[in-house]
Design a protein around this motif. Structure first.
Motif, mmCIF file in Angstrom:
data_model
loop_
_atom_site.group_PDB
_atom_site.id
_atom_site.type_symbol
_atom_site.label_atom_id
_atom_site.label_comp_id
_atom_site.label_asym_id
_atom_site.label_seq_id
_atom_site.Cartn_x
_atom_site.Cartn_y
_atom_site.Cartn_z
ATOM 1 N N UNK A 252 0.857 -1.179 0.000
ATOM 2 C CA UNK A 252 0.000 0.000 0.000
ATOM 3 C C UNK A 252 0.895 1.231 0.000
ATOM 4 N N UNK A 253 0.799 2.037 -1.053
ATOM 5 C CA UNK A 253 1.667 3.206 -1.185
ATOM 6 C C UNK A 253 0.797 4.437 -1.432
ATOM 7 N N UNK A 254 0.766 5.397 -0.504
ATOM 8 C CA UNK A 254 0.010 6.635 -0.757
ATOM 9 C C UNK A 254 0.646 7.434 -1.893
ATOM 10 N N UNK A 255 -0.195 8.106 -2.646
ATOM 11 C CA UNK A 255 0.271 8.997 -3.709
ATOM 12 C C UNK A 255 0.291 10.407 -3.144
ATOM 13 N N UNK A 256 1.480 10.875 -2.827
ATOM 14 C CA UNK A 256 1.641 12.178 -2.181
ATOM 15 C C UNK A 256 2.465 13.101 -3.071
ATOM 16 N N UNK A 257 2.022 14.355 -3.172
ATOM 17 C CA UNK A 257 2.743 15.355 -3.953
ATOM 18 C C UNK A 257 2.535 16.719 -3.312
ATOM 19 N N UNK A 258 3.622 17.428 -3.140
ATOM 20 C CA UNK A 258 3.597 18.786 -2.577
ATOM 21 C C UNK A 258 2.872 18.836 -1.237
ATOM 22 N N UNK A 259 3.147 17.809 -0.407
ATOM 23 C CA UNK A 259 2.587 17.786 0.927
ATOM 24 C C UNK A 259 1.131 17.388 1.010
ATOM 25 N N UNK A 260 0.540 16.941 -0.082
ATOM 26 C CA UNK A 260 -0.873 16.570 -0.104
ATOM 27 C C UNK A 260 -1.015 15.128 -0.560
ATOM 28 N N UNK A 261 -1.853 14.359 0.139
ATOM 29 C CA UNK A 261 -2.144 12.987 -0.264
ATOM 30 C C UNK A 261 -3.256 12.993 -1.294
ATOM 31 N N UNK A 262 -2.968 12.464 -2.467
ATOM 32 C CA UNK A 262 -3.931 12.466 -3.568
ATOM 33 C C UNK A 262 -4.729 11.181 -3.651
ATOM 34 N N UNK A 263 -4.144 10.087 -3.203
ATOM 35 C CA UNK A 263 -4.813 8.800 -3.309
ATOM 36 C C UNK A 263 -3.892 7.702 -2.831
ATOM 37 N N UNK B 15 9.205 4.855 -4.913
ATOM 38 C CA UNK B 15 9.858 5.738 -5.880
ATOM 39 C C UNK B 15 8.983 5.939 -7.119
ATOM 40 N N UNK B 16 8.403 4.857 -7.620
ATOM 41 C CA UNK B 16 7.551 4.972 -8.808
ATOM 42 C C UNK B 16 6.279 5.749 -8.479
ATOM 43 N N UNK B 17 5.682 5.451 -7.322
ATOM 44 C CA UNK B 17 4.455 6.150 -6.933
ATOM 45 C C UNK B 17 4.699 7.635 -6.734
ATOM 46 N N UNK B 18 5.870 7.998 -6.221
ATOM 47 C CA UNK B 18 6.166 9.419 -6.024
ATOM 48 C C UNK B 18 6.212 10.159 -7.355
ATOM 49 N N UNK B 19 6.829 9.540 -8.359
ATOM 50 C CA UNK B 19 6.855 10.160 -9.691
ATOM 51 C C UNK B 19 5.438 10.265 -10.262
ATOM 52 N N UNK B 20 4.666 9.195 -10.111
ATOM 53 C CA UNK B 20 3.303 9.227 -10.627
ATOM 54 C C UNK B 20 2.459 10.272 -9.908
ATOM 55 N N UNK C 159 0.272 17.439 -11.288
ATOM 56 C CA UNK C 159 0.402 18.389 -12.403
ATOM 57 C C UNK C 159 -0.801 18.313 -13.332
ATOM 58 N N UNK C 160 -1.223 17.075 -13.630
ATOM 59 C CA UNK C 160 -2.382 16.916 -14.497
ATOM 60 C C UNK C 160 -3.637 17.497 -13.856
ATOM 61 N N UNK C 161 -3.774 17.302 -12.542
ATOM 62 C CA UNK C 161 -4.943 17.837 -11.845
ATOM 63 C C UNK C 161 -4.942 19.359 -11.861
#
Length: 678
Positions: free
Chosen positions: A235-246, A269-274, A280-282
């Motif tokens: 289970x890997x959270x998708x986090x970007x810029x301090x926010x959990x996206x999913x 590592x892969x989830x962080x890039x995604x 960015x897409x959002x």
């Protein structure tokens, strides 16, 4: 695994001692190197293997020494045997430790290289577009190609519509999933290995509070889970810029090894890039939706009712990667049953281009309301663009004022004369198709793009017979990567010449012929107008001498014409308006004077003279003898105004075809106290 390894080494060492084989000639167990590699695959440190070897060596020596004491009580052979055993065991352990460490390091290096290659591949394959669902699917595809049997990607969703989330649950949307197990449908397989009910793609579902995915979303921490004897999950959270996206879930089923720490690190590592790509897409999707909403709110939602032309229009935004552009079109009714057709294009893309487009469209409408000729209107619009550019430069602290540029084509069609006056500011040439089906490019004087300043604009007049079709468009319609402007114009002319009778169908035919199947490379606006004319049955014209006695004759002529048109109920109102307009032209204008009535959707009264003085509406005082004429005209008509020509002017008033209830209440017309009004 380590216990089995140590046991086999003990057997090999004892066999060598029993048969007097030198340590360097004792063959290590066949599975020794494979076990070292598996330790590396599981992410275990090499020191764990070496520590196990040393502990086993000590245990074996202790047991052997105990046996020596039972065999003999003589210290000398015991000491000699002890030294020999220690030397043999140490030499053997050193040699097999070297081979084990070498196999471990080779596998470790291979794993590191493989992980780096997967991460590098992720930088290429994940985030290729600014589409959220596609980016999530790219993550799922990459993972199943390398280290997972199935993957699901869920993103937090805040648009619940009529189904608000239950208390203690997290609502997510299944944006991507994939499995690679043979013989399993995707949803069935995911349900089998995860123990959860299957979720269709793009479906909202809920994570109960306290469940592993919910904890991952709340804490932002990854985790490993064993789902049974033959299945494991990351289970890997998708986090970007301090926010959990999913959260992304990676499943492994019927594999030799369950997921380890190395696998979790790779998935992170892969989830962080995604996650960064999804964020960015959002952000881009939100900005694009905002710009599109702004642009569509600034474009006309419907064309106004008028009789001069039949119109059909289209607007198509550019492909997602380019952003919203600044193309616009407009249809503006003018006095005298005329209509203005406008197409423009602001340089650049994005919300700033859309906002600039809205300001220019507003400026064009404002200038059109004062009935400026096309070339003069573009001159004033050029000044507007220069001022806007100066404002942008001042806000961005730059010295250049050329940050805003635009092109525009402004055309005014007169259905009474059957004539169209056009001027362009750096815009592409329009195409005209006559009733015989011939489509030709209309040659107009070249004009500079808006924003340059100091250069003149020229207008051209052409006759457009009844049923002519004129096409106005920006360069995005005819320019493409696979052909130049000339080829695009040829395609446009061919599409118009072979178009159906319906204007709406013609728009679709033109767009299909000139634009790619998906989205155009630039935003496109298309405005088609088929001309109509107002014949003698709808227009009446009289020449008026500069004599006050002509006012009565003008009223009589108007009354007679209204009777011919069946508009007797408008007789009194129209005579009063005509009387005031003709009187003003005789008193303050210059001959020649002309009176014209146009019977269209409304009744239009126009009085033209050669003077340049513009009449102004004012409120007369109680004892003033004049100043009430235009006030009455304004009260009795729906609209009135003045338009100037190259020489002279025309004062016009537009009256509704339904007669108003005149003077039933003096206050209703605000004419109380006017002498002669009862």
């Amino acid at each position: 695994m380590t216990g089995e390894n140590v046991a086999e080494h003990v057997v090999a060492l004892l066999f060598g001692i029993e048969h007097g084989i030198e340590p360097r000639r004792i063959d290590p167990p066949a599975a020794d190197a494979e076990r070292a590699r598996r330790l590396a695959q599981r992410g275990k440190p090499v020191t764990a293997m070496l520590r196990a070897f040393r502990l086993a060596q000590g245990r074996v020596l202790d047991r052997l020494l105990e046996e020596l004491l039972r065999l003999s009580s003589d210290a000398e052979p015991i000491n000699a045997a002890t030294r020999k055993l220690i030397a043999l065991a140490t030499e053997y352990m050193d040699r097999i430790s070297e081979t084990g460490v070498l196999a471990f390091q080779e596998e470790r290096d291979r794993r590191v290289q493989w992980r780096l290659s997967v991460v590098n591949e992720a930088s290429v394959r994940v985030g290729t577009t600014l589409d959220i669902a596609r980016t999530a699917q790219e993550l799922a595809d990459l993972a199943t190609d390398h280290f997972a049997d199935a993957v699901t990607v869920d993103l937090l969703d805040t648009s619940f519509g009529e189904e608000p989330p239950a208390k203690g649950t997290l609502v997510v949307r299944r944006v991507a999933q994939r499995s690679v197990m043979d013989g399993y449908p995707e949803t069935t397989y995911l349900e089998a290995i995860s123990g959860e009910s299957s979720v269709p793609p793009q479906q909202l579902h809920r994570y109960p509070d306290g469940s592993p995915p919910a904890r991952a979303l709340v804490t932002g921490r990854p985790s490993r889970h064993h789902l049974g004897p033959s299945a494991s999950m990351l289970l890997v959270p998708l986090c970007a810029r301090g926010t959990t996206l999913g959260v992304a879930q990676f499943f492994r089923h019927h594999k030799l090894d369950a997921y380890g720490d190395e696998d979790l690190l790779l998935a992170q590592e892969i989830a962080a890039r995604a996650a960064v790509a999804i964020d960015n897409a959002s952000r881009y999707t939100h900005a694009r939706a905002t710009a599109l909403a702004l642009q569509r709110s600034l474009l006309p939602r419907s064309t106004p009712a008028q009789s001069a032309v039949e119109v059909a229009c289209r607007y198509l935004p550019a492909a997602a990667q380019l952003g919203v552009g600044g193309d616009w079109y407009d249809v503006i009714p003018l006095s005298g049953a005329r209509v203005a057709l406008v197409v423009g294009d602001v340089v650049g893309h994005g919300i700033h281009a859309a906002a600039t487009m809205g300001r220019l469209r507003t400026a064009v409408r404002t200038l059109a309301d004062i009935d400026l000729p096309p070339d003069e209107l573009l001159t004033h619009l050029d000044d507007v663009v220069i001022r806007l550019a100066a404002e942008v430069s001042a806000q961005t602290d730059t010295e250049s004022a050329g940050d805003i540029g635009a092109t525009c084509l402004y055309a005014v069609y007169d259905p009474v004369a059957g004539r169209c006056t056009l001027a362009r500011a750096g815009h592409v040439l329009p195409v005209v198709m006559t009733r015989d089906g011939t489509a030709d490019i209309l040659e107009l004087p070249a004009g500079p793009p808006l924003g340059l300043g100091g250069l003149p604009f020229e207008a051209a007049e052409i006759d457009l017979p009844e049923g002519s079709l004129i096409a106005l468009y920006p360069d995005g319609l005819i320019e493409a990567l696979d052909h130049d402007v000339e080829a695009g114009l040829t395609r446009l002319c061919h599409a118009l010449a072979h178009s159906p009778a319906s204007l709406e169908a013609t728009c679709d035919t033109v767009l299909e012929a000139l634009l790619p199947a998906d989205r155009p490379h630039d935003d496109v606006a298309l405005l088609l107008a088929r001309t109509h004319t107002l014949g003698d049955r709808q227009v009446a014209t009289w020449d008026v001498d500069a004599d006050p006695a002509e006012v009565a004759r003008a009223r009589a002529s108007v009354s007679e014409q209204l009777t011919t048109w069946g508009l007797e109920e408008l007789d009194f109102t129209t005579e009063l308006v005509v009387s005031e307009l003709v009187t003003n032209a005789i008193r303050y204008g210059r001959p020649p004077i002309q009176l014209r009535l146009i019977h269209d959707r409304t009744l239009m009264c126009e009085v033209a003279d050669a003077g340049s003085t513009t009449p102004h509406l004012r409120r007369a005082r109680v004892f003033d003898e004049g100043g009430r004429g235009l006030f009455l005209v304004a009260q009795l008509s729906e609209h009135w105004g003045t338009r100037h020509a190259r020489s002279g002017k025309t004062v016009w008033a537009e009256c509704a075809l339904a007669a108003p209830e005149l003077f039933s209440d003096a206050a209703a017309l605000d004419v109380e106290g006017i002498p002669g009004v009862v």
